[in-house]
Design an enzyme around this catalytic site. Structure first.
Site, mmCIF file in Angstrom:
data_model
loop_
_atom_site.group_PDB
_atom_site.id
_atom_site.type_symbol
_atom_site.label_atom_id
_atom_site.label_comp_id
_atom_site.label_asym_id
_atom_site.label_seq_id
_atom_site.Cartn_x
_atom_site.Cartn_y
_atom_site.Cartn_z
ATOM 1 N N CYS A 99 0.887 -1.165 0.000
ATOM 2 C CA CYS A 99 0.000 0.000 0.000
ATOM 3 C C CYS A 99 0.919 1.208 0.000
ATOM 4 O O CYS A 99 1.503 1.535 1.032
ATOM 5 C CB CYS A 99 -0.918 0.005 1.214
ATOM 6 S SG CYS A 99 -1.868 1.538 1.362
ATOM 7 N N CYS A 102 -0.654 4.320 2.272
ATOM 8 C CA CYS A 102 -0.779 4.229 3.732
ATOM 9 C C CYS A 102 -0.371 2.831 4.157
ATOM 10 O O CYS A 102 0.828 2.518 4.113
ATOM 11 C CB CYS A 102 -2.172 4.633 4.208
ATOM 12 S SG CYS A 102 -3.567 3.927 3.293
ATOM 13 N N SER A 103 -1.315 1.977 4.543
ATOM 14 C CA SER A 103 -0.916 0.659 5.034
ATOM 15 C C SER A 103 -2.069 -0.335 4.917
ATOM 16 O O SER A 103 -2.226 -1.201 5.764
ATOM 17 C CB SER A 103 -0.470 0.761 6.491
ATOM 18 O OG SER A 103 -1.494 1.378 7.246
ATOM 19 N N CYS A 104 -2.884 -0.222 3.873
ATOM 20 C CA CYS A 104 -4.024 -1.131 3.686
ATOM 21 C C CYS A 104 -3.530 -2.572 3.667
ATOM 22 O O CYS A 104 -2.600 -2.905 2.932
ATOM 23 C CB CYS A 104 -4.745 -0.822 2.377
ATOM 24 S SG CYS A 104 -5.390 0.853 2.315
#
Lengths: 194, 102, 93
Positions: A99, A102-104
């Protein structure tokens, strides 16, 4: 923007904890319940899904067609979680999930994202130098295998169904699940025997 | 080299600055603080008080140097606080008073 | 607009970041680039509005694939990249 935002995070959390409880917006019991539910999702749970897909062709087909419904059918709750997509590795095509924004991460299945997945180096390098990046885990793919990087930017969460290692004919689901690690379901590593 | 596009600092895909940055692949354990912030965001989301998109907006609004200095969940609690203040669900005065009580 | 799998598309070469506060889920490195629709993933409220708690219209979301060579000067032929993009960022190419 309020200068209060520059307050240390621990102090902000302590202040909000009391305020939100007093307002009925978030109580300590509700927060504790979510921690408990979140901790139930682990890479071992993902490994169980992978092992079942390796041994049950019908399940595998359903998993690839509709990850959300198929995983829920195993009793894994996805309430409040985004839809789950599962991408199948083959000898010709290897998936690597990142991602960049962000950090999906498929948290409902695999649990909290690992530290490295959230790091600037991982997010920056995965889309441009995927082979160099996975070499940090010692992963080297055959020259003939293409890489498909999956930038998880929006409303789905993506999990990789890794390739079943050779030499595992006749293994039980439990034996197979024990081979599968967190990184295998993101694509930084591949499962191997021994 | 082409001109650097006006990308946002959180939009990190492929940027040359990190091309040689090693990745720390060791496991890290979450702290109690990390888990509580994570769970608080979930509760606020499930109750329709704030979306994950608002969380992200608040994280992206953190100035670049601070974004990189703050830990992952310190970015989150800052964004959650920012969102609650923006929506008037918590006022600055209330937050100030709660911080001073500690 | 309904984009069938296989349709060639071009991502808008647009930079809302230069115009003020915004929340964009289209990574910088695919803007202006040519890719191909793989599948329609569904329709979701537009995150560009959700992020500011504004009423959000539903937008179709597509999985779009790009050759690595289209994205990077040092991209490796044969490798590609799959990304979720909303319909309002895409035009048939």
């Amino acid at each position: 923007m309020s200068t209060l935002l520059e307050t240390d995070g621990e102090a902000l959390l302590a202040a909000l904890r009391g305020l939100l409880a007093a307002k009925g917006l978030a109580t300590p019991a509700e927060v504790a319940e979510r921690i408990a539910i979140t901790e139930r999702a682990t890479p071992a749970q993902g490994a169980r899904i992978v092992a079942k897909a390796w041994t049950d062709p019908g399940f595998r087909a359903r998993l690839l067609a509709d990850g959300t419904a198929t995983v829920e059918g195993l009793g894994i709750p996805l309430r409040g979680a985004p839809p789950l997509g599962v991408l199948e590795n083959t000898p010709e095509l290897h998936h690597l999930v990142v991602c960049t924004l962000c950090s999906c991460y498929p948290r409902a299945v695999l649990g909290y994202p690992p530290f490295w997945y959230k790091s600037a180096g991982y997010r920056a390098r995965a889309v441009r130098d995927p082979r160099g990046l996975i070499a940090e885990w010692g992963t080297v793919l055959p020259e003939t295998t293409r890489i498909r990087v999956v930038d998880s930017t929006a409303d789905y969460r993506w999990m990789v169904l890794p390739l079943r290692p050779a030499g595992t004919d006749g293994w039980t689901e439990e034996q197979l699940a024990a081979l599968v690690r967190e990184g295998d379901m993101v694509g930084v590593t591949v499962p191997a025997t021994g | 080299m082409t001109e650097q596009p006006p990308r946002a600092h959180h939009d990190m895909g492929g940027i040359a600055k990190y091309a040689c940055e090693p990745v720390d692949i060791e496991p890290h354990t979450l702290t109690d603080f990390d888990k509580e912030v994570d769970a608080l965001r979930q509760v606020l989301g499930l109750k329709g008080i704030m979306t994950v998109d608002e969380l992200r907006r608040g994280i992206e609004a953190i100035p670049e140097d601070e974004y990189h200095r703050l830990s992952y969940y310190r970015r989150w609690i800052r964004s959650i606080t920012d969102t609650l203040l923006r929506k008037g669900l918590v006022t600055e005065a209330e937050l100030q008073a709660a911080l001073e009580q500690r | 607009m309904d984009l069938a799998p296989g349709t060639a598309v071009r991502v808008h070469d647009d930079w809302p970041e230069s115009r003020g506060p915004c929340h964009i889920r289209t990574p910088h490195y695919v803007r202006g680039r040519r890719g191909r629709i793989v599948r329609r993933l569904g329709a979701f409220p537009n995150p560009e509005d959700l992020a500011f708690a504004r009423p959000a219209a539903t937008r179709a979301l597509y999985h779009v694939v790009f050759n690595e060579t289209e994205l990077w000067p040092d991209g490796r032929a044969g490798d590609d990249l799959l990304v979720e993009l909303y319909e309002h960022w895409l035009d048939p190419a």
